[in-house]
Design a protein around this motif. Structure first.
Motif, PDB file in Angstrom:
ATOM      1  N   ALA A   2       0.860  -1.183   0.243  1.00 15.57           N
ATOM      2  CA  ALA A   2      -0.014   0.075  -0.094  1.00 15.57           C
ATOM      3  C   ALA A   2       0.802   1.202  -0.089  1.00 15.57           C
ATOM      4  N   LYS A   3       2.106   1.092  -0.079  1.00 15.34           N
ATOM      5  CA  LYS A   3       3.134   2.367   0.110  1.00 15.34           C
ATOM      6  C   LYS A   3       2.659   3.288  -1.106  1.00 15.34           C
ATOM      7  N   ASP A   4       2.645   2.749  -2.307  1.00 17.54           N
ATOM      8  CA  ASP A   4       2.402   3.972  -3.557  1.00 17.54           C
ATOM      9  C   ASP A   4       1.169   4.768  -3.108  1.00 17.54           C
ATOM     10  N   GLU A   5      -0.148   3.867  -2.854  1.00 11.25           N
ATOM     11  CA  GLU A   5      -1.407   4.396  -2.662  1.00 11.25           C
ATOM     12  C   GLU A   5      -1.546   5.381  -1.498  1.00 11.25           C
ATOM     13  N   ALA A   6      -0.464   5.060  -0.425  1.00  8.19           N
ATOM     14  CA  ALA A   6      -0.661   6.081   0.750  1.00  8.19           C
ATOM     15  C   ALA A   6       0.240   7.275   0.269  1.00  8.19           C
ATOM     16  N   ARG A   7       1.259   7.005  -0.412  1.00  8.94           N
ATOM     17  CA  ARG A   7       2.220   8.226  -0.936  1.00  8.94           C
ATOM     18  C   ARG A   7       1.191   9.410  -1.749  1.00  8.94           C
ATOM     19  N   ALA A   8       0.499   8.693  -2.604  1.00  8.64           N
ATOM     20  CA  ALA A   8      -0.367   9.493  -3.454  1.00  8.64           C
ATOM     21  C   ALA A   8      -1.342  10.207  -2.528  1.00  8.64           C
ATOM     22  N   ALA A   9      -1.921   9.367  -1.497  1.00  8.07           N
ATOM     23  CA  ALA A   9      -3.015  10.284  -0.859  1.00  8.07           C
ATOM     24  C   ALA A   9      -2.671  11.146   0.133  1.00  8.07           C
ATOM     25  N   LEU A  10      -1.264  11.107   0.619  1.00  7.88           N
ATOM     26  CA  LEU A  10      -0.614  12.256   1.317  1.00  7.88           C
ATOM     27  C   LEU A  10      -0.434  13.429   0.487  1.00  7.88           C
ATOM     28  N   GLU A  11       0.104  12.927  -0.737  1.00 10.08           N
ATOM     29  CA  GLU A  11       0.329  14.466  -1.471  1.00 10.08           C
ATOM     30  C   GLU A  11      -0.985  15.036  -1.693  1.00 10.08           C
ATOM     31  N   ALA A  12      -2.084  14.227  -2.233  1.00  6.51           N
ATOM     32  CA  ALA A  12      -3.246  14.968  -2.554  1.00  6.51           C
ATOM     33  C   ALA A  12      -3.909  15.642  -1.129  1.00  6.51           C
ATOM     34  N   HIS A  13      -3.539  14.958   0.030  1.00 10.27           N
ATOM     35  CA  HIS A  13      -3.922  15.720   1.319  1.00 10.27           C
ATOM     36  C   HIS A  13      -3.307  17.129   1.361  1.00 10.27           C
ATOM     37  N   PHE A  14      -2.059  17.091   1.223  1.00  8.97           N
ATOM     38  CA  PHE A  14      -1.137  18.339   1.473  1.00  8.97           C
ATOM     39  C   PHE A  14      -1.619  19.453   0.372  1.00  8.97           C
ATOM     40  N   ARG A  15      -2.034  18.941  -0.927  1.00  7.82           N
ATOM     41  CA  ARG A  15      -2.521  19.958  -1.974  1.00  7.82           C
ATOM     42  C   ARG A  15      -3.615  20.583  -1.568  1.00  7.82           C
TER      43      ARG A  15
ATOM     44  N   ARG B 183       3.234  19.844  10.941  1.00  7.89           N
ATOM     45  CA  ARG B 183       2.998  18.604  10.192  1.00  7.89           C
ATOM     46  C   ARG B 183       4.237  17.658   9.935  1.00  7.89           C
ATOM     47  N   ILE B 184       4.511  16.668  10.151  1.00 11.15           N
ATOM     48  CA  ILE B 184       5.502  15.770  10.034  1.00 11.15           C
ATOM     49  C   ILE B 184       5.385  14.460   9.132  1.00 11.15           C
ATOM     50  N   ILE B 185       6.106  14.316   8.333  1.00  6.73           N
ATOM     51  CA  ILE B 185       5.975  13.050   7.564  1.00  6.73           C
ATOM     52  C   ILE B 185       7.019  11.961   7.953  1.00  6.73           C
TER      53      ILE B 185
ATOM     54  N   ALA C 245       7.846  13.818   0.163  1.00  3.17           N
ATOM     55  CA  ALA C 245       7.700  14.574   1.144  1.00  3.17           C
ATOM     56  C   ALA C 245       8.303  15.811   0.771  1.00  3.17           C
ATOM     57  N   ALA C 246       9.279  16.047  -0.187  1.00  3.89           N
ATOM     58  CA  ALA C 246       9.772  17.450  -0.871  1.00  3.89           C
ATOM     59  C   ALA C 246       8.690  18.067  -1.480  1.00  3.89           C
ATOM     60  N   ARG C 247       7.574  17.301  -2.203  1.00  2.00           N
ATOM     61  CA  ARG C 247       6.678  17.904  -2.790  1.00  2.00           C
ATOM     62  C   ARG C 247       5.373  18.271  -1.771  1.00  2.00           C
ATOM     63  N   CYS C 248       5.476  17.757  -0.686  1.00  2.00           N
ATOM     64  CA  CYS C 248       4.312  18.133   0.122  1.00  2.00           C
ATOM     65  C   CYS C 248       4.710  19.298   1.204  1.00  2.00           C
ATOM     66  N   ARG C 249       6.039  19.577   1.228  1.00  2.00           N
ATOM     67  CA  ARG C 249       6.576  20.747   2.098  1.00  2.00           C
ATOM     68  C   ARG C 249       5.835  20.569   3.251  1.00  2.00           C
TER      69      ARG C 249
ATOM     70  N   LEU D 187      16.650  14.632   0.511  1.00  2.00           N
ATOM     71  CA  LEU D 187      15.365  15.784   0.572  1.00  2.00           C
ATOM     72  C   LEU D 187      15.902  16.959  -0.237  1.00  2.00           C
ATOM     73  N   ASP D 188      16.965  17.441   0.080  1.00  2.00           N
ATOM     74  CA  ASP D 188      17.476  18.743  -0.672  1.00  2.00           C
ATOM     75  C   ASP D 188      17.409  18.577  -2.344  1.00  2.00           C
ATOM     76  N   GLY D 189      18.008  17.456  -2.480  1.00  2.00           N
ATOM     77  CA  GLY D 189      18.085  17.094  -4.000  1.00  2.00           C
ATOM     78  C   GLY D 189      16.709  17.001  -4.655  1.00  2.00           C
ATOM     79  N   ALA D 190      15.590  16.537  -3.886  1.00  2.00           N
ATOM     80  CA  ALA D 190      14.225  16.395  -4.316  1.00  2.00           C
ATOM     81  C   ALA D 190      13.399  17.828  -4.348  1.00  2.00           C
ATOM     82  N   GLY D 191      14.108  18.889  -3.870  1.00  2.00           N
ATOM     83  CA  GLY D 191      13.253  20.189  -3.856  1.00  2.00           C
ATOM     84  C   GLY D 191      12.729  20.505  -2.261  1.00  2.00           C
TER      85      GLY D 191
END
Length: 289
Positions: free
Chosen positions: A45-58, A68-70, A87-91, A113-117
């Protein structure tokens, strides 16, 4: 990277794979939320959880007062790089790293983390293995560097218990000796320290007692597994009315013109020093966070 003081009395774990829990998080009275991509999410479920978290932060509906901590999977794991990129996209305010045992683990996390923005996103470190406890000085001294950005140590009491063969809650008394090392190392390098979880969320009396013990041990707060634990944690790790009144009196006394430049003064028949004034200001700041 400037470290911002925060109130961290109640730090709630929320599974990133649970949509209802994600949606509810913003309405809760906890000081911080750890959105968990690690232990709370099954491998499939890792991929699905990652996508759900990004959507939540957006959506941007999180209360501003809530930190907020990831929590990511280990950077060396099969999911680490993808978690760091998400995580870098969620900020978030910070990324929590599991099972930190070396300063190099923090350095690698910072690079990824820095390399991913994600430059500017702070780091938290879980101390949950015997080696992590033994090498605390290396971890915190390296992590406290401005270019690393470590903010907080989180005690992983379940994993410490597993690694040492001590059952919880019966073995807590022994584990507390090691938890004290987490607190003193955090204080030595200007970091916060948050206590581990209490597993039986229905045991209100046991949880309240462990919160009081954690506060007396010097922890800033406690990690939680259920919203019902938020109120007791906030109460246990908040200064009481008597402590607040004493702090106000000390700060006010040192602010009087007659006491300008003095290192020691009398307040309500007790001699207090400048260090007590500093402690009083921290107490008041904690109450107003």
């Amino acid at each position: 990277m400037t470290r911002q003081p925060r109130c961290r009395r109640s730090v709630l774990y929320v599974p990133a794979a649970n949509p209802k829990a994600l949606a509810k998080a913003a309405s809760l009275a906890c000081d911080a939320v750890i959105f968990d991509l690690e232990d709370a999410v099954a491998p499939e479920a890792k991929d699905e959880a990652r996508a759900a978290l990004e959507a939540h932060f957006r959506q941007g509906d999180q209360a501003a007062r809530q930190e907020r901590i990831i929590r990511v999977n280990a950077v060396s794991s099969a999911w680490g790089a993808q978690d760091m990129a998400a995580a870098a996209r969620c900020r978030p305010d910070a990324v929590l790293l599991p099972k930190v045992e070396t300063g190099e683990a923090l350095a690698e996390a910072r690079r990824q983390l820095d390399g991913a923005g994600g430059a500017g996103v702070r780091l938290w470190a879980m101390i949950e293995t015997p080696r992590g406890i033994v090498d605390l000085r290396e971890i915190v001294s390296f992590g406290a560097r401005d270019d690393v950005g470590l903010d907080c140590l989180v005690a992983g009491t379940n994993d410490i218990a597993k690694e040492t063969g001590l059952p919880l809650p019966a073995g807590r008394g022994t584990i507390e000796h090691w938890l004290a090392l987490i607190v003193i190392h955090a204080r030595a390098f200007g970091l916060d320290a948050v206590d581990g979880v209490y597993n039986d969320f229905r045991d209100e009396a046991g949880f309240a007692a462990e919160c009081r013990a954690g506060a007396l041990a010097g922890f800033d707060g406690k990690t939680l597994i259920h919203p019902g634990q938020i109120g007791p944690a906030n109460a246990a790790f908040s200064p009481g009315e008597a402590a607040l009144a004493e702090a106000r009196a000390i700060v006010a006394a040192f602010a009087e013109p007659a006491n300008a430049g003095k290192g020691v003064i009398s307040v309500d028949g007790r001699m207090v020093e400048l260090l007590h004034a500093e402690m009083a200001r921290r107490t008041l700041a904690k109450a107003s966070s």
